[in-house]
Each structure stands twice: as structure tokens, then as C-alpha cells.
Design an enzyme around this catalytic site. Sequence first.
Site, PDB file in Angstrom:
ATOM      1  CG  ASP A  17      -4.873  -0.495   1.614  1.00  0.00           C
ATOM      2  OD1 ASP A  17      -5.590  -1.309   1.007  1.00  0.00           O
ATOM      3  OD2 ASP A  17      -3.858   0.028   1.106  1.00  0.00           O
ATOM      4  CG  HIS A  61       6.477  -5.440  -2.422  1.00  0.00           C
ATOM      5  ND1 HIS A  61       6.376  -4.075  -2.538  1.00  0.00           N
ATOM      6  CD2 HIS A  61       5.754  -5.961  -3.440  1.00  0.00           C
ATOM      7  CE1 HIS A  61       5.603  -3.781  -3.590  1.00  0.00           C
ATOM      8  NE2 HIS A  61       5.219  -4.909  -4.144  1.00  0.00           N
ATOM      9  CE  LYS A 115      -4.588  -1.106  -2.284  1.00  0.00           C
ATOM     10  NZ  LYS A 115      -3.297  -0.783  -1.640  1.00  0.00           N
ATOM     11  CB  CYS A 160      -3.952   3.318  -0.933  1.00  0.00           C
ATOM     12  SG  CYS A 160      -2.425   2.348  -0.970  1.00  0.00           S
TER      13      CYS A 160
HETATM   14  C1  VGL Z   1      -0.184   2.481   1.502  1.00  0.00           C
HETATM   15  C2  VGL Z   1       2.019   3.026   1.556  1.00  0.00           C
HETATM   16  C3  VGL Z   1       2.369   1.733   1.240  1.00  0.00           C
HETATM   17  C4  VGL Z   1      -1.609   2.934   1.663  1.00  0.00           C
HETATM   18  C5  VGL Z   1       0.123   1.184   1.169  1.00  0.00           C
HETATM   19  O1  VGL Z   1      -2.488   2.109   1.962  1.00  0.00           O
HETATM   20  O2  VGL Z   1      -1.857   4.161   1.485  1.00  0.00           O
HETATM   21  N1  VGL Z   1       0.750   3.393   1.672  1.00  0.00           N
HETATM   22  N2  VGL Z   1       1.414   0.817   1.052  1.00  0.00           N
END
Ligand code: VGL
Length: 207
Positions: A17, A61, A115, A160
Site C-alpha cells: 500500500d 466503502h 484489495k 495491513c
Molecule cells: C490500511 C487502514 C485502512 C493500511 C488500509 O494499508 O494499513 N489501513 N486501509
Amino acid sequence: MRRLPAIGEGDLLIVTDLQNDFCAGGALAVPGADELVPVINRLAEAFAHVVLTQDWHPPGHLSFASSHPGRGPFETVQLACGEQILWPDHCVQNSHGAGFHADLAIPHAELILRKGYRAEVDSYSALYENDRCTPTGLTGYLRERGLRRLFLAGLATDFCVYYTALDARLAGFETVVLLDACRAIDRDGSLAAALAAMRAAGVEILG
Ligand code: VGL
Ligand code: ZN
């Protein structure tokens, strides 16, 4: 990376991410995220196999606070599949915020795994969605490719990266978190809790 072991054919780097919304100026900026980009670019050169994950939510979402009238970001709600922290709208499909950091340069990355694209379920882990029973398919990909040891870098250490690490251990992969190549959101002790849980699950943490 201070103590990276010898990297071979069965090893994979998962870059989690590294997207604009988690970097400076983004909707859910993680402190220090931008300084990771050169670190991870360099790190990736040591790996023949690299997978990128991309948080990829539809508008509205269920993890967005804006989808819960009267609720704000970082509050917790109870959903069908358990507790959910509510986040600011982030990584909306095709938005600038969902794009990778402009300086991320890993041309040999083999797979981009999106994802969190189901409106009703969040997905922190790269292996399973947060309902804990919907697979992303990555486990099968790794097994078929003969990738056995996973090195984790990226964002966020305590969400994540953490969920991916635990699922990877459950699936039987050797799992190494490269802590200097990760940054945390760290709310309410979430980083310390994640580190303790990862160590207890047999995840190797390298500084
Ligand atoms: C994430 C919160 C919401 C992450 C992704 O990448 O850790 N955290 N969506
Ligand atoms: Zn998300």
C-alpha cells in the site's frame, strides 16, 4: 536494511500500500511514509520476486466513516464480520489517492494485488479479507510459484502489514517483517500490540 539475510529464488518481497493517500498530503497519511519510498526501491533490487498491494475501495466503502452517519474517523463500529475502525475516505478506485507514490520504482514487480474492493468488507491482509474467510487468491499464487518466504515492507505496520503477516504464518509461510521499511498509524497502542502479536505468531521482525 541492517540484517537482510541472503535472498534466493523462494523469497518474495511484498510492498504494501505505498499509495498517495497514505503519504504526505493524503487522506490517511502515515507519518514517515514518504521517506520509505527510496528505502523500498533499493530494497526491491535485492529480490527477484516482488508483489505490490494496492488498497482499492469503491466509493461509499463500509470502512469509511462517511458511510456511517453520525460517526467520525477512527471511531470503532460493530459490523457483521466484527469490529471495524472507521477511516477517512481513502484509496477510492481510480482516484489520485489510490495511485502508487510517484517515486515508487519497482519495474520488476510481478503482481499488483488489489484489495478492499468489496463494498461491505474491508481487507487489510493480502491473503484474506477482514471477514477472515474470503481469500484473495494470493496463497495459491505463492504456492504455485514456489514462493515460500515472505518479506514484508510498506504501510501500515500495525494494520495491513500486521494482518498480512499473521495470515502468512497461518498459511505456513516463513514471514519476515522489515521494520525499517514499514511505517505505522499507531493509534491507541496499535503498533506495540501488532508487534507483540506478530512475534507470538512466529513472525520474524528485522530492524
Ligand atoms: C490500511 C487502514 C485502512 C493500511 C488500509 O494499508 O494499513 N489501513 N486501509
Ligand atoms: Zn483501506
